[in-house]
Design an enzyme around this catalytic site. Structure first.
Site, mmCIF file in Angstrom:
data_model
loop_
_atom_site.group_PDB
_atom_site.id
_atom_site.type_symbol
_atom_site.label_atom_id
_atom_site.label_comp_id
_atom_site.label_asym_id
_atom_site.label_seq_id
_atom_site.Cartn_x
_atom_site.Cartn_y
_atom_site.Cartn_z
ATOM 1 N N LYS A 170 -1.579 -7.616 -0.344
ATOM 2 C CA LYS A 170 -1.621 -6.991 -1.675
ATOM 3 C C LYS A 170 -3.059 -6.552 -1.973
ATOM 4 C CE LYS A 170 -0.338 -6.776 -6.274
ATOM 5 N NZ LYS A 170 0.706 -5.929 -6.839
ATOM 6 N N CYS A 210 -2.057 4.502 -5.213
ATOM 7 C CA CYS A 210 -1.442 3.951 -6.421
ATOM 8 C C CYS A 210 -1.467 4.971 -7.564
ATOM 9 C CB CYS A 210 -2.179 2.675 -6.843
ATOM 10 S SG CYS A 210 -1.475 1.933 -8.323
ATOM 11 N N LYS A 247 -4.035 4.955 3.174
ATOM 12 C CA LYS A 247 -2.693 5.065 2.577
ATOM 13 C C LYS A 247 -2.677 6.248 1.618
ATOM 14 C CE LYS A 247 1.059 2.396 0.514
ATOM 15 N NZ LYS A 247 1.523 1.034 0.218
#
Lengths: 426, 424
Positions: free
Chosen positions: B45, B134, B172
């Site tokens: 995480k 995100c 990412k």
């Protein structure tokens, strides 16, 4: 109507198909394929748009679901419970061809219609008064469906019922593990809630109100008198106490208390016989025998119902022709003598129910010119029209004895035909 | 037994199934349970300056009785102290030296990147994943997708990470862009060893109609979240394949987005992913789903004769092409197998209302099997899609006498096209 007594024998029965909770209903509704031109609709005599009402349950639009049901079948609440769905809608679900369990349409319909009753949703109101009046003979499902439809179209309606209890066989004859009489009366009240339906109970036609009087009072008349008393057997001992018609016994059990005998025999192989044996077991009769002149394959009772009867412990006596009711002490029946291919057999019983059919009431109307009777059944054409102008008929007296849902369809369709005849098609 | 050993950008794991950076990888205890269950790797995480989260955080789409077909969240990166996370990373690596632990990172300044990368490597991480994806909360602070949407920023921060890292660096990527390719290429230019995609899609999952507040509801308000779950898989598959076939890209891809089972995972790999990462399905069903992923993939490989993952990774990429290179003369028509048709007529209503009006009732009213007018059928597949009976409707190629010809062949070379069907 008088309230029903609390100590009714039918009170001991529990529903054999339990009602769905919200989660169960949504899971089952979600399985429905939403077929186009669905076979289940075609299998329903009232043509309820079944895929549509089920989809609405799945989306949380339960009020809309109930509206869809009642739009086709105003007695949708009772039909959800009493319809032999196994041989109607559920029997034609396409999932049967996929060897997947068919959609439980009856239980879903019960879910939506019970919600409607509990919430007090009403979908229909009486139409503007047309000044026309229709008399309905009998207060069973056919007449109730006709009355509701006629009120929607603004016609005045008077129901003539010889009993004090409304609802016909829904109130007096339905197996209590499907529906009890108080629920049937809930439905009567709900249907009549459209308002403007005058109900005259304790009135016999033509003894108390003549055909002439009906024709003078109304612009059209609908005959929805159903079937009559049980047929009996003129055999030695027929007068013994405890030899009864099955329909009469069922009515007594549903509307009041009953004393369960120790041993009972039901003679017949139809649905009334199959209902009666399950009901006898339910009220506590230790030994119940169904005696039928044919064998199991010739029974006209539904196989799924007979299977349930067998599982409840009912015995069967096949190829048995009754020849006498055997007397016991004090003028009461003690058994039945049957002739079978292998000889004579005596079956002990303190109660013998005859479920070999009911009287057909069509002959009561034979005196009216134009009305044709065939084997006791009133002959009707499309829309329930008899051969006599302004006279219509529907339900068991015109179809020979079918399901509640057939009576509803015929009553509704007769109402539409009457409306067309009275208004010239507006 | 096929060898499932995975190598993604020199990060080796016993199988290609990693947990994506998300709630299932929030702590060492969780990840150790996941490794016990069989997961090959886990992306921790995201670490950064620990944040404060809201209640509630998740929302889901319920469809036909299944909850979580689509899912979204407004949770941020780790809320646990960095020291705790690094201590647990070291513990996990000690107990599970063969499983891959990749640390997801998201900080702002060059100095912060330098420090957190050093600490990650010291803890024993096998690789780093830079969270440029995100789409909620963190992007408002200039991180996450705010980086992923700007190729220059992406390239710069990636180059910092390369400068500071001695272990493989994955970037990412966010799907919240018009075209994924410039962003993948920017990561490559920055020196990334590989990319992972997709992160979540900016979304509002639904609205509480009683309160007139979007979901997930935080008191009297909500915010846009990140959309994921099975429903996003087609978007993820496209983006993975778009990079896999991009000339000059050529670095490994870790595929993410709506993977629920072995078949989904294999689809990502044949479209070019070196391995896959899973989050939502684990959140909904638990770590145990990996057993079927391992077995299913192994069985499929055995059936197809594949010994190792490289035997099939990217196998379907060459068949992903431009519309203009599709054969316009390839013709199919629907055939309904009357012996298995159950008569629901869903194909008929779908064709009539949603396609080309070429499936009709049987002329015999007693027969519920519909009839396909093959002269009108355009071979669109809709009937097969709505049919509830497996294998009942097939789209069968038709020999029409025309040689294969694409739109490009036609425009540039005058190739003959078959007559159009259903276009009257």
């Amino acid at each position: 109507m008088e309230p029903l007594p609390e100590d009714r024998a039918e009170a001991v029965f529990e529903d054999y198909k339990l009602p769905y909770g919200d989660a169960q209903a949504v899971v089952e509704a979600t399985r429905c394929l939403y077929c186009f031109d669905a076979p289940c609709i075609k299998a329903c005599p009232t043509g309820i748009d079944i895929p549509e009402f089920i989809r609405k349950i799945a989306t949380g639009n339960v009020e809309g679901s109930a509206r869809t049901i009642f739009s086709s079948n105003i007695l949708g609440m009772s039909c959800a419970r009493v319809c032999p769905v196994e041989v109607l809608c559920v029997g034609d679900c396409v999932y049967n061809h996929l060897e997947v369990p068919p959609i439980q349409i009856g239980r879903l319909q019960r879910y939506a219609t019970d919600k409607a009753y509990a919430a007090g949703w009403r979908f229909f109101e009486a139409g503007p008064d047309t000044g026309r009046s229709v008399g309905l003979i009998g207060a069973g499902p056919a007449s109730l469906a006709a009355a509701h439809e006629l009120r929607r179209m603004g016609h005045r309606v008077v129901i003539y019922e010889r009993r004090d209890v409304l609802g016909g066989l829904n109130s007096t004859g339905v197996a209590p593990y499907k529906m009890k009489s108080d629920r049937a009366l809930d439905e009567v009240a709900w249907v009549l809630g459209i308002g403007g339906v005058e109900v005259r109970t304790g009135v016999r036609v033509p003894e108390d109100v003549s055909y002439d009087a009906l024709e003078r009072a109304h612009d059209a008349v609908f005959i929805g008198v159903g079937l009559g008393a049980d047929r009996l057997l003129a055999l030695p001992g027929a007068d013994l106490a405890g030899v009864r018609g099955a329909v009469a016994w069922i009515e007594e059990m549903k509307l009041g208390p009953t004393v369960a005998p120790r041993r009972a025999v039901v003679i017949g192989g139809g649905n009334t016989a199959v209902d009666a044996v399950r009901e006898l077991v339910g009220v506590g009769v230790a030994e119940v025998t169904l005696a039928y002149r044919g064998d199991e394959s010739r029974m006209s009772g539904y196989a799924h119902e007979w299977d349930a009867a067998k599982k409840s412990g009912v015995r069967a006596l096949w190829s048995a022709t009754p020849t006498a009711f055997l007397p016991g002490p004090g003028g009461a029946v003690a058994g039945v003598r049957f002739t079978r291919p292998d000889g004579v057999v005596d079956v002990p019983a303190d109660l013998v129910l005859l479920a070999i059919g009911q009287e057909k009431l069509g002959d009561r109307f034979a005196a009216l010119d134009g009305i044709t009777i065939d084997g006791g059944t009133i002959v009707v054409s499309t829309g329930g029209a008899t051969g006599r102008p302004r006279w219509y008929a529907g339900g068991d007296c015109a179809n020979g004895g079918k399901e509640v849902v057939n009576a509803v369809a015929e009553g509704r369709d007769a109402a539409r035909a009457i409306h067309l005849a009275l208004t010239g098609g507006s | 037994m096929p060898d499932l050993t995975s190598n993604c950008a020199a990060i080796v794991s016993p199988n290609p199934f990693w947990l994506a950076s998300a709630p299932p990888t929030n702590s060492g205890a969780q990840i150790m349970r996941a490794f016990d269950a069989g997961w090959g790797g886990a992306v921790w995480k995201t670490l950064g300056q620990p944040i404060q989260n809201v209640s509630s955080r998740f929302g889901a789409i319920r469809w036909k009785g299944a909850s979580g077909v689509g899912f979204n969240n407004i949770e941020l990166i780790t809320d646990r102290p960095l020291e705790t996370n690094f201590r647990e990373i070291a513990e996990v690596k000690k107990r599970f030296p063969k499983n891959a632990v990749i640390v997801s990172l998201m900080v702002e300044t060059r100095e912060e990147w330098k420090e957190i990368i050093a600490r990650s490597i010291d803890a024993g991480a096998d690789g780093l994943e830079l969270n440029f994806g995100c789409p909620h909360g963190m992007c408002e602070r200039g991180m996450g997708s705010a980086v992923g949407q700007e190729p220059k920023v992406n390239e710069r921060i990636t180059s910092w990470a390369r400068e500071f890292s001695t272990i493989p660096v994955l970037v990412k990527l966010t799907p919240n862009v018009g075209d994924i390719r410039p962003h993948g290429l920017a990561a490559k230019r920055g020196g990334a060893h590989g990319v992972s995609l997709i992160n979540t899609i900016k979304s509002i999952i639904g609205v509480d109609l009683d309160r007139m507040v979007p979901m997930p509801r935080v008191g009297g308000a909500s915010t846009n979240g990140g959309y994921c779950g099975a429903a996003v898989r087609p978007i993820a598959l496209h983006m993975v394949a778009a990079l896999a076939r991009e000339p000059g890209f050529g670095i490994p891809i870790s595929g993410i987005g709506g993977i629920t089972n072995w078949r989904d995972a294999v689809e990502f790999m044949v479209l070019g992913a070196a391995n896959v990462q899973v989050c939502t399905e684990v959140m909904l069903r638990g770590y145990r789903i990996v057993e079927d992923m391992i077995e299913g993939t192994s069985s499929w490989m055995r059936e197809r004769g594949f010994q190792r993952l490289d035997d099939f990774i990217g196998s379907a990429v060459p068949a992903y092409t431009e519309w203009g290179d599709l054969d316009l003369n390839y013709e199919t028509v629907a055939k309904i197998d009357a012996s298995t048709c159950i008569g629901c007529q869903l194909c008929m209503v779908a064709c009539h209302d949603g396609a080309h009006q070429c499936i009709h009732p049987s002329p015999d009213p007693a027969v519920r099997v519909p009839v396909v007018d093959e002269a009108e059928c355009v071979g669109c597949n809709l009937c097969q899609i709505v049919c509830p009976v497996p294998g009942c409707i097939d789209l069968v190629p038709v020999e029409n006498g025309f040689s294969p010809a694409t739109w490009n062949d036609h425009v540039h070379g005058g190739a003959a096209l078959r007559p159009k069907k259903g276009a009257h």
